[in-house]
Design a protein around this motif. Structure first.
Motif, PDB file in Angstrom:
ATOM      1  N   TYR A 255      52.780  80.088   5.026  1.00 42.19           N
ATOM      2  CA  TYR A 255      52.182  81.282   4.485  1.00 42.19           C
ATOM      3  C   TYR A 255      51.189  81.209   3.076  1.00 42.19           C
ATOM      4  O   TYR A 255      50.994  82.099   2.609  1.00 42.19           O
ATOM      5  N   VAL A 256      51.042  79.941   2.716  1.00 47.55           N
ATOM      6  CA  VAL A 256      50.089  79.539   1.723  1.00 47.55           C
ATOM      7  C   VAL A 256      49.025  78.734   2.129  1.00 47.55           C
ATOM      8  O   VAL A 256      49.050  78.264   3.237  1.00 47.55           O
ATOM      9  N   ASN A 257      47.942  78.973   1.256  1.00 43.45           N
ATOM     10  CA  ASN A 257      46.633  78.056   1.571  1.00 43.45           C
ATOM     11  C   ASN A 257      46.260  77.454   0.238  1.00 43.45           C
ATOM     12  O   ASN A 257      46.563  78.197  -0.789  1.00 43.45           O
ATOM     13  N   ALA A 258      45.213  76.808   0.244  1.00 41.37           N
ATOM     14  CA  ALA A 258      44.357  76.361  -0.980  1.00 41.37           C
ATOM     15  C   ALA A 258      45.676  75.784  -1.884  1.00 41.37           C
ATOM     16  O   ALA A 258      45.171  76.109  -3.208  1.00 41.37           O
ATOM     17  N   VAL A 259      46.180  74.934  -1.479  1.00 38.55           N
ATOM     18  CA  VAL A 259      47.124  74.323  -2.200  1.00 38.55           C
ATOM     19  C   VAL A 259      46.507  73.085  -3.093  1.00 38.55           C
ATOM     20  O   VAL A 259      46.073  72.385  -2.523  1.00 38.55           O
ATOM     21  N   ARG A 260      46.562  73.047  -4.379  1.00 43.99           N
ATOM     22  CA  ARG A 260      46.349  72.091  -5.162  1.00 43.99           C
ATOM     23  C   ARG A 260      47.102  71.462  -6.077  1.00 43.99           C
ATOM     24  O   ARG A 260      47.892  72.401  -6.523  1.00 43.99           O
ATOM     25  N   ILE A 261      47.053  70.173  -6.683  1.00 41.43           N
ATOM     26  CA  ILE A 261      47.791  69.930  -7.930  1.00 41.43           C
ATOM     27  C   ILE A 261      46.813  70.547  -9.126  1.00 41.43           C
ATOM     28  O   ILE A 261      45.738  70.114  -9.394  1.00 41.43           O
ATOM     29  N   ILE A 262      47.717  70.846 -10.097  1.00 42.98           N
ATOM     30  CA  ILE A 262      47.225  71.434 -11.397  1.00 42.98           C
ATOM     31  C   ILE A 262      47.688  70.579 -12.550  1.00 42.98           C
ATOM     32  O   ILE A 262      47.039  70.914 -13.383  1.00 42.98           O
ATOM     33  N   SER A 263      48.838  69.861 -12.295  1.00 50.98           N
ATOM     34  CA  SER A 263      49.126  69.055 -13.389  1.00 50.98           C
ATOM     35  C   SER A 263      49.923  68.042 -13.008  1.00 50.98           C
ATOM     36  O   SER A 263      50.781  68.052 -12.116  1.00 50.98           O
ATOM     37  N   ALA A 264      50.128  66.900 -13.701  1.00 51.08           N
ATOM     38  CA  ALA A 264      50.965  65.827 -13.176  1.00 51.08           C
ATOM     39  C   ALA A 264      51.363  64.961 -14.537  1.00 51.08           C
ATOM     40  O   ALA A 264      50.547  64.789 -15.413  1.00 51.08           O
ATOM     41  N   LYS A 265      52.552  64.715 -14.626  1.00 47.87           N
ATOM     42  CA  LYS A 265      53.032  63.864 -15.770  1.00 47.87           C
ATOM     43  C   LYS A 265      53.936  62.555 -15.347  1.00 47.87           C
ATOM     44  O   LYS A 265      54.835  62.978 -14.329  1.00 47.87           O
ATOM     45  N   LEU A 266      53.996  61.582 -15.986  1.00 50.44           N
ATOM     46  CA  LEU A 266      54.738  60.575 -15.730  1.00 50.44           C
ATOM     47  C   LEU A 266      55.627  60.470 -16.800  1.00 50.44           C
ATOM     48  O   LEU A 266      55.225  60.576 -18.050  1.00 50.44           O
ATOM     49  N   GLN A 267      56.915  60.114 -16.639  1.00 53.53           N
ATOM     50  CA  GLN A 267      58.221  59.923 -17.726  1.00 53.53           C
ATOM     51  C   GLN A 267      58.876  58.731 -17.495  1.00 53.53           C
ATOM     52  O   GLN A 267      59.253  58.696 -16.365  1.00 53.53           O
ATOM     53  N   SER A 268      58.964  57.737 -18.220  1.00 57.41           N
ATOM     54  CA  SER A 268      59.785  56.756 -17.903  1.00 57.41           C
ATOM     55  C   SER A 268      61.352  57.246 -18.232  1.00 57.41           C
ATOM     56  O   SER A 268      61.797  57.766 -19.101  1.00 57.41           O
ATOM     57  N   THR A 269      62.119  56.764 -17.036  1.00 54.96           N
ATOM     58  CA  THR A 269      63.455  57.193 -17.145  1.00 54.96           C
ATOM     59  C   THR A 269      64.392  55.983 -17.308  1.00 54.96           C
ATOM     60  O   THR A 269      65.623  56.070 -17.750  1.00 54.96           O
ATOM     61  N   ASP A 270      64.163  54.867 -16.844  1.00 56.92           N
ATOM     62  CA  ASP A 270      65.020  53.486 -16.805  1.00 56.92           C
ATOM     63  C   ASP A 270      64.142  52.137 -16.844  1.00 56.92           C
ATOM     64  O   ASP A 270      63.366  51.879 -15.977  1.00 56.92           O
ATOM     65  N   PRO A 271      64.013  51.784 -18.256  1.00 55.81           N
ATOM     66  CA  PRO A 271      64.609  52.252 -19.349  1.00 55.81           C
ATOM     67  C   PRO A 271      63.839  53.606 -20.237  1.00 55.81           C
ATOM     68  O   PRO A 271      62.563  53.628 -19.816  1.00 55.81           O
TER      69      PRO A 271
END
Length: 172
Positions: free
Chosen positions: A67-83
């Motif tokens: 039901y959707v189109n024109a899907v794009r990534i608008i932001s991305a973030k990395l976070q360290s979790t272990d450690p």
């Protein structure tokens, strides 16, 4: 009574493109990727994982991405979790690719070159939103591949949590 009416309206609209574009744009895809302590400094390595999103099984029949189109990534973030205190500045550069689970249709969606050596445990990535990801998000699973180079040797495996927010538009 008012709550029941709102629930009925929400259920009725859940199959339409406008509602699905709102849902798809509201829930990010997340993945946990592991950086191996055996990686050599300056060499390129890949870490792979399956990305999940709360709305993947939102509808009774599964993913409503048709039901959707024109899907794009608008932001991305990395976070360290272990450690949790791992300095992402130990990485010299990285690129994030998404694809169907079998690797087909792979597209680079985010990257970071010349990462600051003292960046800390979280990093906002530079987005490449020139690619439409419509076919990829129609799949029940999305594969994420992180390509990285270490700046300095690390002595333990590191888990990084990736959060990718998307924008989607109604399919007309």
């Amino acid at each position: 009574m008012k709550t029941a009416y709102l629930l009925l309206v929400a259920l009725t609209l859940s199959a339409c493109g406008t509602m699905q574009s709102i849902v798809k744009s509201s829930f990010p895809y997340t993945a946990t990727l592991t950086i191996s302590h055996t990686a050599d400094v300056g060499k390129e390595y890949s870490a792979m994982s399956t990305a999940n999103s709360f709305d993947q099984n939102f509808a009774k029949g599964g993913n409503d991405a048709a039901y959707v189109n024109a899907v794009r990534i608008i932001s991305a973030k990395l976070q360290s979790t272990d450690p949790s205190d791992f300095n992402i500045g130990q990485l010299a550069s990285l690129q994030v690719y998404v694809s169907k689970i079998d690797g087909k249709g792979e597209e680079m969606v985010a990257s970071r070159k010349n990462i600051n050596p003292t960046i800390g445990n979280s990093l906002v990535l530079d987005i490449d939103n020139t690619h439409f990801l419509d076919e990829i998000v129609r799949e029940s699973n999305v594969r994420v591949r992180l390509v990285y180079k270490l700046r300095n040797a690390i002595h333990t495996d590191v888990k990084l949590h990736l959060v990718m927010n998307i924008a989607a538009y109604p399919n007309k």
